[in-house]
Design a protein around this motif. Structure first.
Motif, PDB file in Angstrom:
ATOM      1  N   THR A 192       2.613   6.459  -4.234  1.00  0.00           N
ATOM      2  CA  THR A 192       3.330   5.449  -4.699  1.00  0.00           C
ATOM      3  C   THR A 192       3.302   4.321  -3.601  1.00  0.00           C
ATOM      4  O   THR A 192       3.792   4.716  -1.875  1.00  0.00           O
ATOM      5  N   PRO A 193       2.873   2.963  -3.969  1.00  0.00           N
ATOM      6  CA  PRO A 193       3.309   2.091  -2.953  1.00  0.00           C
ATOM      7  C   PRO A 193       4.737   1.325  -2.527  1.00  0.00           C
ATOM      8  O   PRO A 193       5.770   1.748  -3.411  1.00  0.00           O
ATOM      9  N   ILE A 194       4.832   1.626  -0.631  1.00  0.00           N
ATOM     10  CA  ILE A 194       6.271   1.638  -0.465  1.00  0.00           C
ATOM     11  C   ILE A 194       6.994   0.572  -1.202  1.00  0.00           C
ATOM     12  O   ILE A 194       8.324   0.485  -1.175  1.00  0.00           O
ATOM     13  N   ARG A 195       6.328  -0.401  -1.769  1.00  0.00           N
ATOM     14  CA  ARG A 195       7.653  -1.677  -2.329  1.00  0.00           C
ATOM     15  C   ARG A 195       7.936  -1.338  -3.953  1.00  0.00           C
ATOM     16  O   ARG A 195       8.829  -1.511  -4.270  1.00  0.00           O
ATOM     17  N   ASP A 196       7.206   0.059  -3.920  1.00  0.00           N
ATOM     18  CA  ASP A 196       7.697   0.733  -5.089  1.00  0.00           C
ATOM     19  C   ASP A 196       9.252   1.979  -5.370  1.00  0.00           C
ATOM     20  O   ASP A 196       9.432   2.801  -6.269  1.00  0.00           O
ATOM     21  N   PHE A 197       9.079   2.067  -3.837  1.00  0.00           N
ATOM     22  CA  PHE A 197      10.424   3.256  -3.099  1.00  0.00           C
ATOM     23  C   PHE A 197      11.613   2.651  -3.749  1.00  0.00           C
ATOM     24  O   PHE A 197      12.165   2.027  -3.856  1.00  0.00           O
ATOM     25  N   THR A 198      11.960   4.026  -4.427  1.00  0.00           N
ATOM     26  CA  THR A 198      14.135   3.481  -4.517  1.00  0.00           C
ATOM     27  C   THR A 198      14.591   3.634  -3.634  1.00  0.00           C
ATOM     28  O   THR A 198      14.421   3.830  -2.222  1.00  0.00           O
ATOM     29  N   PRO A 199      16.110   3.327  -3.241  1.00  0.00           N
ATOM     30  CA  PRO A 199      16.599   2.953  -2.353  1.00  0.00           C
ATOM     31  C   PRO A 199      17.090   4.169  -1.388  1.00  0.00           C
ATOM     32  O   PRO A 199      16.162   3.985   0.143  1.00  0.00           O
ATOM     33  N   LYS A 200      16.606   5.875  -1.970  1.00  0.00           N
ATOM     34  CA  LYS A 200      17.262   6.540  -1.024  1.00  0.00           C
ATOM     35  C   LYS A 200      16.125   7.138  -0.794  1.00  0.00           C
ATOM     36  O   LYS A 200      15.533   7.382   0.760  1.00  0.00           O
TER      37      LYS A 200
ATOM     38  N   ALA B 205      -0.595   2.455   4.832  1.00  0.00           N
ATOM     39  CA  ALA B 205       0.312   1.478   4.860  1.00  0.00           C
ATOM     40  C   ALA B 205       0.949   1.308   6.329  1.00  0.00           C
ATOM     41  O   ALA B 205       1.682   0.245   6.869  1.00  0.00           O
ATOM     42  N   ILE B 206       1.448   2.354   6.864  1.00  0.00           N
ATOM     43  CA  ILE B 206       1.231   1.996   8.182  1.00  0.00           C
ATOM     44  C   ILE B 206       0.449   1.575   9.493  1.00  0.00           C
ATOM     45  O   ILE B 206      -0.582   2.177   9.538  1.00  0.00           O
ATOM     46  N   THR B 207       0.897   0.692  10.166  1.00  0.00           N
ATOM     47  CA  THR B 207       0.686   0.225  11.442  1.00  0.00           C
ATOM     48  C   THR B 207       0.688   0.320  12.683  1.00  0.00           C
ATOM     49  O   THR B 207       0.707  -0.684  13.118  1.00  0.00           O
ATOM     50  N   VAL B 208       1.294   1.356  12.103  1.00  0.00           N
ATOM     51  CA  VAL B 208       1.992   1.450  13.949  1.00  0.00           C
ATOM     52  C   VAL B 208       1.435   2.428  14.832  1.00  0.00           C
ATOM     53  O   VAL B 208       0.182   2.939  14.181  1.00  0.00           O
TER      54      VAL B 208
ATOM     55  N   LYS C   5       1.237  -1.311   0.044  1.00  0.00           N
ATOM     56  CA  LYS C   5      -0.267   0.287   0.310  1.00  0.00           C
ATOM     57  C   LYS C   5       0.467   0.843   0.020  1.00  0.00           C
ATOM     58  O   LYS C   5       1.878   1.371   0.680  1.00  0.00           O
ATOM     59  N   SER C   6      -0.241   2.406  -0.511  1.00  0.00           N
ATOM     60  CA  SER C   6       1.197   3.507  -0.507  1.00  0.00           C
ATOM     61  C   SER C   6       0.341   4.114   1.297  1.00  0.00           C
ATOM     62  O   SER C   6      -0.613   4.066   1.882  1.00  0.00           O
TER      63      SER C   6
END
Length: 788
Positions: free
Chosen positions: A226-234, A200-203, A194-195
């Motif tokens: 943007t879904p978190i899995r699609d983030f660039t490393p940076k 997406a955040i479950t805290v 999820k974005s």
């Protein structure tokens, strides 16, 4: 000088109480002798604490606060005057209670008693190699280095001078002085499919439409859509680890920081026991704590650990058993620091004398039991030069073996003999026996108590015919016949804390008592090897998870049927009858009190003036059920509520069943709305027992259930334990009370001493066999108790 006439200053020899009406006190009058040891006794809920703590000690504290300047008093809460007509002859009161010590991760036995401070000075003087000032040996002080140009005025002009600033601290940089590091399971923090905008955040505390979303959008480090899995490393690094940075959101300055950085700061740096239940569940799920590999759990930096005195570092000294450390300090012959060594030796000897020689200075203060915490606080006062003060103790023998009670009695007498007034709330006959003056309150609990049944000498109490007087010389006899076990629960090679590879078979289907001197390994054996097994219901004295808003009605689920009954009778919503929901007083938010947090000092509560402590809006109190409004119901003692909900217009079987269990465990005097934070350790445990009695489980583990129980109530507790065993349950009790030992079917005695002198099984068998053997400290005291 004329010695024949009394000086006017010598006439104030008593603390005079007139018309005390605090809580359930019925306007009592009393004269308490000064510079004497006075014991207050009576059944639980008879008014002892109301008189000693809420009247005498509270007024002393209030009057001391009034001596401060008006400027300082402006920053302090206004303490309410106790409900009493007259108090004369008060002196400064020092309260030594059983409240758990602060659970800050950096607070240890050493820091709480100033022993660490003295040790740090000792190592800064004698440590080889020398690494710096006392701060260099403190795990709470980080090392800091800075450099820059400063301007120095010289004569007509000024000159820029480059300076380097250094503070050498002893804090381990990796764990920041906590001794443990945490590793976070990312899958518990967010759902990478999820974005952030989709949640997406479950805290705990995060929502997809809250400030977090606006902060992320304003920071611009990554897209919230943007879904978190699609983030660039940076982008992922910024999302998880970015250092705090200010961002402007709708003209408001807010802070953006990485998710793991925020979780570390908000949750993981705090003591887990102090967190709210849902947050604690998240932390237990998401984080693992391991000893810091850099400092090996000592919390100290490498230089601090490298500095030694005769081969011992400060980390080694803090890890030592205090009785061993006292011996090491006594052997140091260093004239240059003789006064420091003398003060250190005196404090460490106090630990040993008070029965805490088995602790180590690096033990986190939050892990101490209520009785241990009280004795640690007492260490601070034993060396005090103050005289003519009033020391107020709340059951100082809690958690003590009969052998250790004798030592506590010596210390109480020592405080009195220095010219102090010592007031002790106590149930144990061994401590009542040393009183110069006894005040017995009662005759019952709650509304049936609050009067002085007797005041005078111990002999007078015995002859008085009061409940305490009649039970003072009660002696249980050892059982003629014990139950047969139905099986065994095997413990093999138990080594937690000071246990020395203990092998023991705990019989099932009977009443088993685990005993031994304080620190002998009882809790380590039971909680380390039995409590966590499947089918075991462990009921200890730890604080009940809940806030000042929690009370017996909310904790046991009793409030639910009551709220529904009120709602049905009045045709309104059940939420109106909850002080944590719609019916709450708007000023105190349903707490009934305004709580003032004073930071490092003890917080103070004052009654809410809007609802007068009733916790509900005025409109809610107009609705009744069985002729009572919700506030009146919550003010009822359990026994009165049991009769109220048993029959008539207010008949409520679901509520009556829970109330019956509360009466079974001896809590009939506690009011339904009393905050859980005000219950004693024994009361908390019995409340847990009542709520667990219907729970599935074959083995019940109890930790000193007689804490806070009057002599007359111990028989009721034994009856309850018998009923549990007769219903097919197995009961394992950690206990020092001789009446419980005599009533057991099987005794496991640990020892022979405390700390590294304990940790072994010194006896296992029936009480009769223990008395006959007389080979252990427990056996000698039990034999004397039963008159064998």
């Amino acid at each position: 000088m004329d010695t024949g006439t009394e000086h006017v200053a010598d006439r104030h020899e008593v603390i005079r109480v007139r018309g005390a009406r605090e809580n359930n006190l019925t306007g009592i009058d009393l004269e308490i002798p000064k510079r004497r040891l006075t014991v207050f006794t009576g059944v639980s809920g008879s008014g002892k604490s109301s008189l000693v703590f809420d009247t005498i000690a509270a007024e002393s504290q209030r009057m001391i606060n009034e001596t401060y300047s008006a400027f300082l008093q402006g920053f302090m809460p206004t303490l309410a005057r106790p409900d009493v007509d007259l108090l004369e002859g008060l002196t400064t009161a020092i309260i030594v209670d059983q409240a758990r010590m602060g659970a800050d991760p950096r607070s240890t036995v050493g820091t709480a008693t100033d022993v660490n401070a003295m040790l740090r000075i000792l190592f800064s003087r004698l440590g080889d190699p020398h690494v710096g000032s006392p701060n260099a040996y403190s795990f709470n002080v980080p090392s800091v280095t800075g450099s820059g140009a400063i301007t120095v005025d010289r004569g007509e002009g000024s000159k820029a001078v480059k300076k380097t600033y250094t503070v050498t601290g002893g804090m381990c940089p990796r764990c920041e002085g906590r001794g443990a590091i945490s590793d976070v399971d990312r899958t518990q923090l967010y759902d990478d499919s999820k974005s952030i905008a989709e949640g997406a955040i479950t805290v705990p505390g995060y929502t997809a439409d809250g400030w977090m979303l606006r902060i992320v959008k304003s920071a611009g480090f990554f897209s919230a859509d943007t879904p978190i899995r699609d983030f660039t490393p940076k982008q992922l690094d910024a999302f998880l680890y970015h250092e705090p940075v200010k961002v402007k959101v709708e003209n408001v300055n807010l802070t953006f920081e990485g998710l793991i950085v925020k979780v570390q700061r908000s949750f993981l740096s705090r003591d887990i026991e102090s967190l709210q239940p849902h947050v604690r569940a998240f932390v237990e799920r998401a984080a693992t704590f391991t000893a810091c590999p850099d400092c090996e759990g000592t919390r100290l930096s490498a230089p601090a650990r490298s500095s030694r005195i005769r081969g011992i570092s400060i980390a080694d000294a803090c890890a030592m058993q205090i009785s061993d450390l006292a011996g090491w300090i006594a052997d140091l012959d260093e004239p240059s620091v003789a006064p420091l060594l003398e003060g250190l030796a005196r404090t460490l000897d106090s630990f040993v004398g008070i029965g805490l020689g088995y602790l180590s200075l690096d033990r986190p203060s939050g892990t101490l039991s209520g009785g241990e915490a009280q004795r640690v606080k007492l260490v601070r006062h034993l060396g005090s030069s103050l005289t003519d003060v009033t020391y107020v103790f709340d059951e100082p023998t809690a958690g003590l073996h009969p052998h250790d009670i004798e030592r506590m009695n010596v210390l109480l007498r020592r405080l009195r003999d220095k010219g102090n007034t010592v007031l002790v709330v106590e149930h144990k006959p061994e401590t009542i026996a040393i009183a110069d003056h006894v005040v017995d309150l009662g005759p019952g609990a709650g509304t049936a108590g609050g009067t002085v049944c007797f005041e005078g000498t111990l002999e007078g109490l015995r002859a008085s015919g009061t409940l305490t007087g009649r039970h003072l010389d009660d002696r249980a006899s050892v059982k003629d016949a014990v139950r047969d076990s139905t099986g065994v629960l095997e413990v093999r090679g138990a080594v937690s804390h000071n246990l020395k590879g203990v092998d023991v078979d705990v019989p099932l289907g009977v009443l088993v008592v685990v005993t031994g001197v304080a620190g002998s390994g009882k809790s380590s054996l039971v909680h380390g090897s039995i409590s966590k097994r499947e089918g075991v219901v462990a009921i200890d004295q730890s604080p009940i998870k809940g806030s000042r808003r929690s009370n017996p009605a909310t904790y046991t689920g009793l409030l639910e049927p009551i709220r529904k009954a009120f709602a049905k009778a009045n045709g309104v919503k059940p939420a109106l009858f909850s002080a944590n929901s719609e019916g709450a007083c708007p000023v105190c938010n349903g707490a009934g009190v305004i709580y003032t947090d004073l930071g490092m000092m003890a917080g103070v509560t004052s009654v809410c003036e809007e609802c007068d402590g009733k916790r509900f809006q005025a409109v809610v109190l107009e609705y009744t059920f069985g002729g009572k409004n919700i506030s009146e119901v919550l003010e009822m003692p359990v026994s009165e509520a049991g009769a109220f909900f048993a029959s008539g217009d207010a008949r409520l079987p679901a509520a009556h069943a829970i109330l019956t269990r509360l009466m079974d465990v001896g809590l009939g005097y506690v009011s339904l709305g009393q905050p859980l934070t005000t219950l004693s350790g024994g009361e908390r445990q019995r409340l847990k027992l009542a709520s667990h009695m219907g729970a599935p489980g074959d083995v019940y583990v109890l930790d000193e259930p007689t804490t806070g129980l009057h002599l007359a109530d111990v028989a009721q507790l034994l009856g309850l334990l018998d009923r549990l065993v007769d219903s097919g349950k197995s009961v394992v009790v950690i206990e020092h009370h001789q009446a419980v030992m005599a009533h057991a079917d099987w005794i496991i005695d640990l020892g022979p001493g405390a700390g590294h002198d304990g940790g072994s099984i010194v006896f296992e068998g029936t009480p009769a066999e223990l008395v006959a053997a007389r080979t252990t400290l427990t056996a000698q005291h039990l034999a004397a108790y039963v008159g064998a």
